[in-house]
Design a protein around this motif. Structure first.
Motif, PDB file in Angstrom:
ATOM      1  N   THR A  17       0.816  -1.217   0.000  1.00 34.05           N
ATOM      2  CA  THR A  17       0.000   0.000   0.000  1.00 34.05           C
ATOM      3  C   THR A  17       0.850   1.267   0.000  1.00 34.05           C
ATOM      4  OG1 THR A  17      -0.235  -0.032   2.431  1.00 34.05           O
ATOM      5  CG2 THR A  17      -1.919  -1.162   1.137  1.00 34.05           C
ATOM      6  N   SER A 116      -7.133   2.903   1.635  1.00 30.24           N
ATOM      7  CA  SER A 116      -7.606   1.671   1.016  1.00 30.24           C
ATOM      8  C   SER A 116      -7.339   0.521   1.967  1.00 30.24           C
ATOM      9  CB  SER A 116      -6.916   1.423  -0.329  1.00 30.24           C
ATOM     10  OG  SER A 116      -5.533   1.172  -0.150  1.00 30.24           O
ATOM     11  N   CYS A 117      -7.941  -0.617   1.647  1.00 33.58           N
ATOM     12  CA  CYS A 117      -7.776  -1.826   2.447  1.00 33.58           C
ATOM     13  C   CYS A 117      -8.262  -1.546   3.876  1.00 33.58           C
ATOM     14  CB  CYS A 117      -6.322  -2.285   2.389  1.00 33.58           C
ATOM     15  SG  CYS A 117      -6.079  -4.022   2.847  1.00 33.58           S
ATOM     16  N   LEU A 159     -15.299   1.870  -3.819  1.00 30.05           N
ATOM     17  CA  LEU A 159     -14.761   3.182  -3.460  1.00 30.05           C
ATOM     18  C   LEU A 159     -15.893   4.087  -3.021  1.00 30.05           C
ATOM     19  CD1 LEU A 159     -11.930   5.080  -5.168  1.00 30.05           C
ATOM     20  CD2 LEU A 159     -14.081   6.283  -4.833  1.00 30.05           C
ATOM     21  N   THR A 167     -12.474   6.549   0.766  1.00 33.35           N
ATOM     22  CA  THR A 167     -12.045   5.229   1.223  1.00 33.35           C
ATOM     23  C   THR A 167     -12.258   4.207   0.113  1.00 33.35           C
ATOM     24  OG1 THR A 167     -14.235   4.856   2.218  1.00 33.35           O
ATOM     25  CG2 THR A 167     -12.493   5.684   3.661  1.00 33.35           C
ATOM     26  N   ALA A 168     -11.341   3.261   0.025  1.00 36.32           N
ATOM     27  CA  ALA A 168     -11.432   2.196  -0.974  1.00 36.32           C
ATOM     28  C   ALA A 168     -11.378   0.849  -0.271  1.00 36.32           C
ATOM     29  CB  ALA A 168     -10.301   2.311  -1.994  1.00 36.32           C
ATOM     30  N   ALA A 173      -8.316  -2.543  -4.912  1.00 36.16           N
ATOM     31  CA  ALA A 173      -9.164  -1.346  -4.940  1.00 36.16           C
ATOM     32  C   ALA A 173      -8.308  -0.105  -4.756  1.00 36.16           C
ATOM     33  CB  ALA A 173     -10.234  -1.425  -3.857  1.00 36.16           C
ATOM     34  N   GLY A 174      -7.120  -0.291  -4.164  1.00 37.75           N
ATOM     35  CA  GLY A 174      -6.193   0.827  -4.014  1.00 37.75           C
ATOM     36  C   GLY A 174      -5.787   1.427  -5.342  1.00 37.75           C
ATOM     37  N   LEU A 177      -8.390   3.814  -6.325  1.00 38.74           N
ATOM     38  CA  LEU A 177      -8.218   5.038  -5.540  1.00 38.74           C
ATOM     39  C   LEU A 177      -7.161   5.940  -6.170  1.00 38.74           C
ATOM     40  CD1 LEU A 177      -8.805   6.742  -3.021  1.00 38.74           C
ATOM     41  CD2 LEU A 177      -7.155   5.320  -1.777  1.00 38.74           C
TER      42      LEU A 177
END
Length: 329
Positions: A17, A116-117, A159, A167-168, A173-174, A177
């Motif tokens: 991340t 994210s996460c 997202l 936020t993701a 999903a990052g 973002l």
């Protein structure tokens, strides 16, 4: 104008991340320069922390971090926490006191916050998500609801953009973002070009197809576990709340309260989730027709179950089978 992005790290940070956003943002600058050599870079990305100096992450990689000064950034991307189990995750959240103070300072200074996460847990721990919609890695939804009941959790969403806080969901999903940040910096065209270059699928809108109850953090003992084991054996049958309460030796009122506390659902809503979960597994691993699968999931009305499946998974059964079925190599 260059969008100034800080990547907030700490010793418990998950390497991916930090490294993945850095690589993607640097790639974006290269793409932008290729398309328009005379233009300034669309983004600047700097690794920051609550104090300057080397920060060795749990994965063994060390980053040289600058001291985070809120007035130097437009966006602060919060790294997720590396952990082995829920207890360790909670302990590490509790230990990030200086980071929570910094996040509140950044919010007060008007810095847009992004995560994210599981990093949204840290935002929630700082009190910044109270009364707001947010998402998190889908398997941590129950933890988020239990620990931060004031957060309006949208666990199925990939997202959630609340303007000043974004936020993701889980892992990749990052990348979505970061694509959102690139839209802020250089428009949809830049984000589109970078997503194509890095094979980022921007058609995904939801975490729902990926959710697996077997992997979701949830109660593993007591009444809730007994109830789930009993239900799993009877998904193909007609199930009543009365029968389930009798098996668990509690009143229906107590059963409803415990299911709301542990699963954020009524018993019958949870049965529907379990039946959809069984259907997903059968779609992935068998050649059974959907009509046969519906019967094995305790439904008689195929159309009704198809609507339920699409509502829970955000995909039709046919689309789900085509995308996620196990394929021989």
């Amino acid at each position: 104008m260059t969008l100034r992005i800080g990547l907030l790290i700490h010793e418990a940070a998950m390497v991916s991340t930090v490294a993945a956003p850095l690589d993607t943002l640097r790639t974006a600058n290269k793409v932008a320069h290729l398309l328009n050599p005379a233009a300034p870079p669309p983004v600047s990305a700097r690794v920051v922390a609550t104090r300057a100096g080397p920060v060795r992450l749990t994965g063994g990689i060390t980053f040289e971090a600058e001291l985070c000064r809120p007035d130097e950034f437009d966006v602060l991307l919060v790294s997720a926490i590396d952990y082995s189990n829920i207890g360790e995750l909670v302990r590490r959240l509790d230990a990030l006191v200086a980071e929570r103070v910094l996040l509140r300072r950044c919010a007060e200074a008007g810095v847009r916050l992004a995560s994210s996460c599981n990093a949204s847990l840290l935002l929630a721990e700082a009190g910044l998500l109270d009364g707001r919609r947010a998402t998190v890695s889908w398997w941590l939804a129950n933890l988020m609801r239990e620990r931060y009941p004031l957060v309006d959790l949208a666990a199925e969403e990939l997202l959630v953009d609340e303007g000043d806080i974004v936020t993701a969901g889980a892992a990749t999903a990052g990348y979505e973002l970061v694509m959102q940040m690139l839209e802020w910096a250089g428009g949809k065209g830049l984000a589109h070009n970078v997503s194509r270059l890095m094979l980022v699928d921007r058609e995904r809108q939801s975490q729902a197809p990926y959710i697996s109850l077997a992997l979701t953090q949830r109660p593993r003992q007591g009444l809730s576990e007994r109830a789930e084991k009993w239900l799993q054996k009877r998904l193909h049958e007609s199930i009543s709340v009365r029968d389930l309460a009798d098996h668990c030796r509690v009143s229906e009122r107590t059963l409803l309260r415990r299911f709301h506390e542990d699963f954020d659902a009524t018993p019958l809503e949870y049965v529907q989730k379990l039946r959809v979960e069984r259907a997903k597994a059968l779609l992935e691993t068998t050649h059974l027709s959907f009509e046969e699968i519906v019967g094995r999931c305790g439904y008689q009305d195929v159309s009704s179950f198809r609507r339920l499946f699409k509502h829970v998974v955000s995909m039709t059964p046919n689309d789900y089978r085509e995308r996620y079925r196990l394929r021989g190599r």
